[in-house]
Design a protein around this motif. Sequence first.
Motif, PDB file in Angstrom:
ATOM      1  N   ASN A   1      39.612  28.586  32.584  1.00 39.49           N
ATOM      2  CA  ASN A   1      39.810  27.456  31.516  1.00 39.49           C
ATOM      3  C   ASN A   1      39.534  27.472  30.036  1.00 39.49           C
ATOM      4  OD1 ASN A   1      40.872  25.974  33.905  1.00 39.49           O
ATOM      5  ND2 ASN A   1      38.911  25.059  34.322  1.00 39.49           N
ATOM      6  N   ALA A   2      38.851  28.308  29.824  1.00 37.46           N
ATOM      7  CA  ALA A   2      38.282  28.716  28.494  1.00 37.46           C
ATOM      8  C   ALA A   2      39.364  29.454  27.671  1.00 37.46           C
ATOM      9  CB  ALA A   2      36.928  29.534  28.280  1.00 37.46           C
ATOM     10  N   ARG A   3      39.835  28.831  26.496  1.00 41.01           N
ATOM     11  CA  ARG A   3      40.927  29.457  25.616  1.00 41.01           C
ATOM     12  C   ARG A   3      40.152  29.845  24.518  1.00 41.01           C
ATOM     13  NH1 ARG A   3      45.453  28.560  28.314  1.00 41.01           N
ATOM     14  NH2 ARG A   3      45.428  26.594  29.640  1.00 41.01           N
ATOM     15  N   PHE A   4      40.444  31.118  23.959  1.00 38.83           N
ATOM     16  CA  PHE A   4      39.980  31.833  22.785  1.00 38.83           C
ATOM     17  C   PHE A   4      40.691  32.007  21.788  1.00 38.83           C
ATOM     18  CE2 PHE A   4      37.418  34.124  26.473  1.00 38.83           C
ATOM     19  CZ  PHE A   4      36.640  33.324  26.561  1.00 38.83           C
ATOM     20  N   THR A   5      41.802  31.509  21.891  1.00 38.80           N
ATOM     21  CA  THR A   5      43.079  31.790  20.703  1.00 38.80           C
ATOM     22  C   THR A   5      42.516  31.383  19.401  1.00 38.80           C
ATOM     23  OG1 THR A   5      44.872  31.826  22.379  1.00 38.80           O
ATOM     24  CG2 THR A   5      45.499  31.573  20.137  1.00 38.80           C
ATOM     25  N   SER A   6      41.965  29.898  19.342  1.00 40.91           N
ATOM     26  CA  SER A   6      41.772  29.657  17.918  1.00 40.91           C
ATOM     27  C   SER A   6      40.498  30.410  17.469  1.00 40.91           C
ATOM     28  CB  SER A   6      41.400  28.221  18.088  1.00 40.91           C
ATOM     29  OG  SER A   6      40.458  27.775  18.876  1.00 40.91           O
ATOM     30  N   SER A   7      39.556  30.672  18.275  1.00 42.54           N
ATOM     31  CA  SER A   7      38.543  31.418  17.932  1.00 42.54           C
ATOM     32  C   SER A   7      38.733  32.620  17.443  1.00 42.54           C
ATOM     33  CB  SER A   7      37.322  31.514  19.129  1.00 42.54           C
ATOM     34  OG  SER A   7      36.965  30.530  19.618  1.00 42.54           O
ATOM     35  N   CYS A   8      39.805  33.445  17.808  1.00 42.31           N
ATOM     36  CA  CYS A   8      40.408  34.524  17.364  1.00 42.31           C
ATOM     37  C   CYS A   8      40.861  34.336  15.904  1.00 42.31           C
ATOM     38  CB  CYS A   8      41.170  35.374  18.496  1.00 42.31           C
ATOM     39  SG  CYS A   8      40.493  35.791  19.874  1.00 42.31           S
ATOM     40  N   ARG A   9      41.677  33.428  15.849  1.00 42.40           N
ATOM     41  CA  ARG A   9      42.308  32.979  14.745  1.00 42.40           C
ATOM     42  C   ARG A   9      41.465  32.963  13.521  1.00 42.40           C
ATOM     43  NH1 ARG A   9      47.021  29.694  17.667  1.00 42.40           N
ATOM     44  NH2 ARG A   9      48.368  31.262  17.778  1.00 42.40           N
ATOM     45  N   VAL A  10      40.517  32.166  13.826  1.00 36.58           N
ATOM     46  CA  VAL A  10      39.611  31.713  12.566  1.00 36.58           C
ATOM     47  C   VAL A  10      38.603  32.959  12.427  1.00 36.58           C
ATOM     48  CG1 VAL A  10      37.233  30.564  12.324  1.00 36.58           C
ATOM     49  CG2 VAL A  10      39.096  29.188  13.491  1.00 36.58           C
ATOM     50  N   HIS A  11      38.380  33.813  13.482  1.00 29.92           N
ATOM     51  CA  HIS A  11      37.767  35.088  13.001  1.00 29.92           C
ATOM     52  C   HIS A  11      38.482  36.091  12.227  1.00 29.92           C
ATOM     53  CE1 HIS A  11      36.044  39.093  14.597  1.00 29.92           C
ATOM     54  NE2 HIS A  11      35.054  38.664  13.985  1.00 29.92           N
ATOM     55  N   ASP A  12      39.769  36.144  12.633  1.00 31.75           N
ATOM     56  CA  ASP A  12      40.717  37.122  11.944  1.00 31.75           C
ATOM     57  C   ASP A  12      40.819  36.399  10.322  1.00 31.75           C
ATOM     58  OD1 ASP A  12      41.177  38.684  13.935  1.00 31.75           O
ATOM     59  OD2 ASP A  12      43.251  37.749  14.250  1.00 31.75           O
TER      60      ASP A  12
ATOM     61  N   GLY B   1      33.348  35.546  -0.028  1.00 29.92           N
ATOM     62  CA  GLY B   1      31.814  35.332   0.285  1.00 29.92           C
ATOM     63  C   GLY B   1      31.546  35.366   1.679  1.00 29.92           C
ATOM     64  N   LYS B   2      32.181  35.731   2.621  1.00 30.60           N
ATOM     65  CA  LYS B   2      31.958  35.883   3.853  1.00 30.60           C
ATOM     66  C   LYS B   2      31.689  37.225   4.058  1.00 30.60           C
ATOM     67  CE  LYS B   2      32.223  31.596   6.130  1.00 30.60           C
ATOM     68  NZ  LYS B   2      32.069  31.113   7.296  1.00 30.60           N
ATOM     69  N   SER B   3      30.512  37.665   4.963  1.00 31.90           N
ATOM     70  CA  SER B   3      30.349  38.981   5.235  1.00 31.90           C
ATOM     71  C   SER B   3      30.816  39.230   6.625  1.00 31.90           C
ATOM     72  CB  SER B   3      28.987  39.436   5.337  1.00 31.90           C
ATOM     73  OG  SER B   3      28.026  38.692   6.410  1.00 31.90           O
ATOM     74  N   ARG B   4      31.112  40.530   7.051  1.00 35.03           N
ATOM     75  CA  ARG B   4      31.584  40.844   8.580  1.00 35.03           C
ATOM     76  C   ARG B   4      30.555  40.168   9.425  1.00 35.03           C
ATOM     77  NH1 ARG B   4      32.734  46.686  11.659  1.00 35.03           N
ATOM     78  NH2 ARG B   4      33.284  45.523  13.525  1.00 35.03           N
ATOM     79  N   GLY B   5      29.458  40.160   9.201  1.00 37.51           N
ATOM     80  CA  GLY B   5      28.286  39.826  10.145  1.00 37.51           C
ATOM     81  C   GLY B   5      28.598  38.240  10.196  1.00 37.51           C
TER      82      GLY B   5
ATOM     83  N   ASP C   1      31.364  37.556  12.283  1.00 41.43           N
ATOM     84  CA  ASP C   1      31.137  37.939  13.823  1.00 41.43           C
ATOM     85  C   ASP C   1      30.307  36.972  14.429  1.00 41.43           C
ATOM     86  OD1 ASP C   1      32.655  40.060  13.468  1.00 41.43           O
ATOM     87  OD2 ASP C   1      31.192  41.675  13.560  1.00 41.43           O
ATOM     88  N   ARG C   2      29.279  36.381  13.676  1.00 42.32           N
ATOM     89  CA  ARG C   2      28.230  35.368  14.285  1.00 42.32           C
ATOM     90  C   ARG C   2      29.265  33.955  14.552  1.00 42.32           C
ATOM     91  NH1 ARG C   2      24.683  38.295  11.017  1.00 42.32           N
ATOM     92  NH2 ARG C   2      25.364  36.865   9.392  1.00 42.32           N
ATOM     93  N   GLU C   3      29.905  33.790  13.556  1.00 45.13           N
ATOM     94  CA  GLU C   3      30.586  32.530  13.880  1.00 45.13           C
ATOM     95  C   GLU C   3      31.576  32.481  15.070  1.00 45.13           C
ATOM     96  OE1 GLU C   3      33.619  29.640  11.190  1.00 45.13           O
ATOM     97  OE2 GLU C   3      33.175  31.576  10.548  1.00 45.13           O
ATOM     98  N   PHE C   4      32.140  33.796  15.025  1.00 50.70           N
ATOM     99  CA  PHE C   4      33.054  34.134  16.254  1.00 50.70           C
ATOM    100  C   PHE C   4      32.258  33.919  17.605  1.00 50.70           C
ATOM    101  CE2 PHE C   4      35.201  37.619  18.662  1.00 50.70           C
ATOM    102  CZ  PHE C   4      36.339  36.955  18.858  1.00 50.70           C
ATOM    103  N   HIS C   5      31.406  34.545  17.781  1.00 54.21           N
ATOM    104  CA  HIS C   5      30.434  34.527  18.983  1.00 54.21           C
ATOM    105  C   HIS C   5      30.132  33.092  19.222  1.00 54.21           C
ATOM    106  CE1 HIS C   5      26.518  35.564  21.356  1.00 54.21           C
ATOM    107  NE2 HIS C   5      27.710  35.829  21.991  1.00 54.21           N
ATOM    108  N   SER C   6      29.801  32.314  18.269  1.00 52.56           N
ATOM    109  CA  SER C   6      29.425  30.964  18.590  1.00 52.56           C
ATOM    110  C   SER C   6      30.585  30.234  18.921  1.00 52.56           C
ATOM    111  CB  SER C   6      28.772  30.359  17.191  1.00 52.56           C
ATOM    112  OG  SER C   6      28.496  29.073  17.430  1.00 52.56           O
ATOM    113  N   ASN C   7      31.603  30.226  18.433  1.00 49.26           N
ATOM    114  CA  ASN C   7      32.956  29.653  18.732  1.00 49.26           C
ATOM    115  C   ASN C   7      33.264  30.037  20.066  1.00 49.26           C
ATOM    116  OD1 ASN C   7      33.125  28.342  16.432  1.00 49.26           O
ATOM    117  ND2 ASN C   7      34.659  29.885  15.337  1.00 49.26           N
TER     118      ASN C   7
END
Length: 72
Positions: free
Chosen positions: A11-22, A29-33, A36-42
């Motif tokens: 039931n968990a959908r990751f599409t929006s998290s992937c788009r935000v990450h991309d 001003g955003k680093s890769r780290g 990636d941290r925001e992606f993991h949290s999302n």
Amino acid sequence: LNPLIPERWGNARFTSSCRVHDDCYSTCGKSRGDCDREFHSNLRNSCKNAYSHWSKRVQRESCLRVVAGYHS
């Protein structure tokens, strides 16, 4: 889309998290780290929201393990 990396788990959908990450990678001003941290949290929040009821604890924990794999 990569068929080896599904954009959902149960039931968990990751599409929006992937788009935000991309999109984050092209944000000034955003680093890769940071991205990636925001992606993991999302992703974790997607699992927690999809399996919020106490009776879905096993599914939530499985989902969180999948997320850990995505993040690494």
